[in-house]
Scaffold this motif. Structure first.
Motif, PDB file in Angstrom:
ATOM      1  N   LEU A  71       0.817  -1.208   0.000  1.00  0.00           N
ATOM      2  CA  LEU A  71       0.000   0.000   0.000  1.00  0.00           C
ATOM      3  C   LEU A  71       0.855   1.263   0.000  1.00  0.00           C
ATOM      4  CD1 LEU A  71      -2.812  -0.960   2.545  1.00  0.00           C
ATOM      5  CD2 LEU A  71      -2.934  -0.933   0.048  1.00  0.00           C
ATOM      6  N   ILE A  72       2.095   1.140   0.434  1.00  0.00           N
ATOM      7  CA  ILE A  72       2.987   2.296   0.517  1.00  0.00           C
ATOM      8  C   ILE A  72       4.168   2.050  -0.409  1.00  0.00           C
ATOM      9  CG2 ILE A  72       4.405   3.728   2.041  1.00  0.00           C
ATOM     10  CD1 ILE A  72       2.658   2.741   4.358  1.00  0.00           C
ATOM     11  N   ASN A  73       4.205   2.784  -1.494  1.00  0.00           N
ATOM     12  CA  ASN A  73       5.224   2.546  -2.505  1.00  0.00           C
ATOM     13  C   ASN A  73       5.490   3.846  -3.263  1.00  0.00           C
ATOM     14  OD1 ASN A  73       6.557   1.584  -5.005  1.00  0.00           O
ATOM     15  ND2 ASN A  73       6.027  -0.448  -4.213  1.00  0.00           N
ATOM     16  N   PRO A  74       6.755   4.234  -3.405  1.00  0.00           N
ATOM     17  CA  PRO A  74       7.067   5.498  -4.097  1.00  0.00           C
ATOM     18  C   PRO A  74       6.863   5.443  -5.602  1.00  0.00           C
ATOM     19  CG  PRO A  74       9.089   4.341  -3.551  1.00  0.00           C
ATOM     20  CD  PRO A  74       7.985   3.567  -2.901  1.00  0.00           C
ATOM     21  N   ASN A  75       6.619   4.257  -6.146  1.00  0.00           N
ATOM     22  CA  ASN A  75       6.509   4.107  -7.598  1.00  0.00           C
ATOM     23  C   ASN A  75       5.075   4.110  -8.118  1.00  0.00           C
ATOM     24  OD1 ASN A  75       9.426   3.626  -8.286  1.00  0.00           O
ATOM     25  ND2 ASN A  75       9.108   1.952  -6.835  1.00  0.00           N
ATOM     26  N   TYR A  76       4.106   4.044  -7.228  1.00  0.00           N
ATOM     27  CA  TYR A  76       2.722   4.058  -7.678  1.00  0.00           C
ATOM     28  C   TYR A  76       1.823   4.590  -6.575  1.00  0.00           C
ATOM     29  CZ  TYR A  76       2.377  -0.489  -5.215  1.00  0.00           C
ATOM     30  OH  TYR A  76       2.409  -1.494  -4.289  1.00  0.00           O
ATOM     31  N   ILE A  77       0.566   4.832  -6.942  1.00  0.00           N
ATOM     32  CA  ILE A  77      -0.447   5.261  -5.988  1.00  0.00           C
ATOM     33  C   ILE A  77      -1.677   4.380  -6.173  1.00  0.00           C
ATOM     34  CG2 ILE A  77      -1.274   7.033  -7.612  1.00  0.00           C
ATOM     35  CD1 ILE A  77      -2.094   8.704  -5.168  1.00  0.00           C
ATOM     36  N   ARG A  78      -2.252   3.945  -5.080  1.00  0.00           N
ATOM     37  CA  ARG A  78      -3.443   3.102  -5.158  1.00  0.00           C
ATOM     38  C   ARG A  78      -4.677   3.967  -5.416  1.00  0.00           C
ATOM     39  NH1 ARG A  78      -1.527  -1.905  -3.025  1.00  0.00           N
ATOM     40  NH2 ARG A  78      -3.493  -2.877  -3.656  1.00  0.00           N
ATOM     41  N   PRO A  79      -5.689   3.418  -6.059  1.00  0.00           N
ATOM     42  CA  PRO A  79      -6.863   4.217  -6.450  1.00  0.00           C
ATOM     43  C   PRO A  79      -7.568   4.893  -5.283  1.00  0.00           C
ATOM     44  CG  PRO A  79      -7.244   1.857  -6.777  1.00  0.00           C
ATOM     45  CD  PRO A  79      -5.794   2.030  -6.530  1.00  0.00           C
ATOM     46  N   LYS A  80      -7.625   4.230  -4.124  1.00  0.00           N
ATOM     47  CA  LYS A  80      -8.305   4.831  -2.982  1.00  0.00           C
ATOM     48  C   LYS A  80      -7.575   6.086  -2.514  1.00  0.00           C
ATOM     49  CE  LYS A  80     -10.309   3.653   1.508  1.00  0.00           C
ATOM     50  NZ  LYS A  80     -10.499   2.576   2.525  1.00  0.00           N
TER      51      LYS A  80
END
Length: 216
Positions: A71-80
């Motif tokens: 859920l925590i990643n500098p390479n992407y963002i989750r839709p929520k």
């Protein structure tokens, strides 16, 4: 989307979306019944379309092991998370509850700048399952809906009726101006740029002479 965008009134999400959703559904059913052999064709190759549709999947699979918490990643963002950011921008800059439905040209302009940044981050949305993939595409559509909503408010230099939104820099409403009637039916078109113009709907063409006669 239709309920929020038409009339630039966020409070039309219930009645507006319901009514216009029914119209769209009935039109779709009518097409199915009237043209049962109709087969839609796409000018694009299906492989290209599929690649775009499933891109959030690829982003997630590529970077999910970069951190210990997916859920925590500098390479992407989750839709929520992206949806929460979109809601915050809309609420604080486009006449939401946090500002008591008040906005202005300055706030709308700054909000649109933040929306452009959000669009860049939206390209990095990641989906870990089919549900999140659906949410990703919902967010793409929500961003378009919010931008159309904000640009309508910016284009109309007037306040709407109590409870919808107020333009702090244009609080007065002058019903005697034809522009007000035109502005209630602003059309927008999204290509690479936005085009907004005033247009008197056909229903008003017969009503306006009677209205002017009544005022006289």
């Amino acid at each position: 989307m239709a309920g929020d965008v038409v009339g630039a009134s966020g409070h039309k999400f219930s009645s507006g979306s319901h009514a216009e959703g029914r119209i769209a559904a009935k039109a779709a059913i009518a097409l199915i019944l009237d043209e049962p052999n109709f087969k839609p064709t796409s000018p694009r190759r299906m492989t290209r379309s599929s690649g775009e549709l499933y891109l959030p999947y690829e982003v997630f699979e590529k970077y999910k092991v970069y951190s210990t918490d997916p859920l925590i990643n500098p390479n992407y963002i989750r839709p929520k998370m992206l949806q929460a950011r979109l809601q915050k921008i809309s609420d604080e800059y486009f006449g939401g509850i946090s500002t008591w439905y008040m906005t202005s040209k300055t706030m709308l302009t700054e909000g649109l700048k933040l929306l452009e940044v959000l669009k860049e981050d939206a390209n990095k949305m990641a989906a870990g399952n089919l549900h999140e993939l659906m949410r990703c595409w919902e967010n793409y559509h929500r961003i378009l809906s919010v931008e159309a909503h904000a640009r309508h408010i910016l284009f109309r230099e007037e306040s709407r009726y109590p409870g919808y939104y107020y333009r702090g820099d244009f609080l007065a409403i002058d019903d005697k101006k034809l522009e007000v009637l035109c502005q209630l039916h602003v059309r927008c078109r999204k290509k690479n740029t936005w085009e907004l113009k005033k247009k008197v709907p056909p229903m008003w063409e017969d009503f306006l002479p009677k209205l002017n006669l009544w005022r006289a």
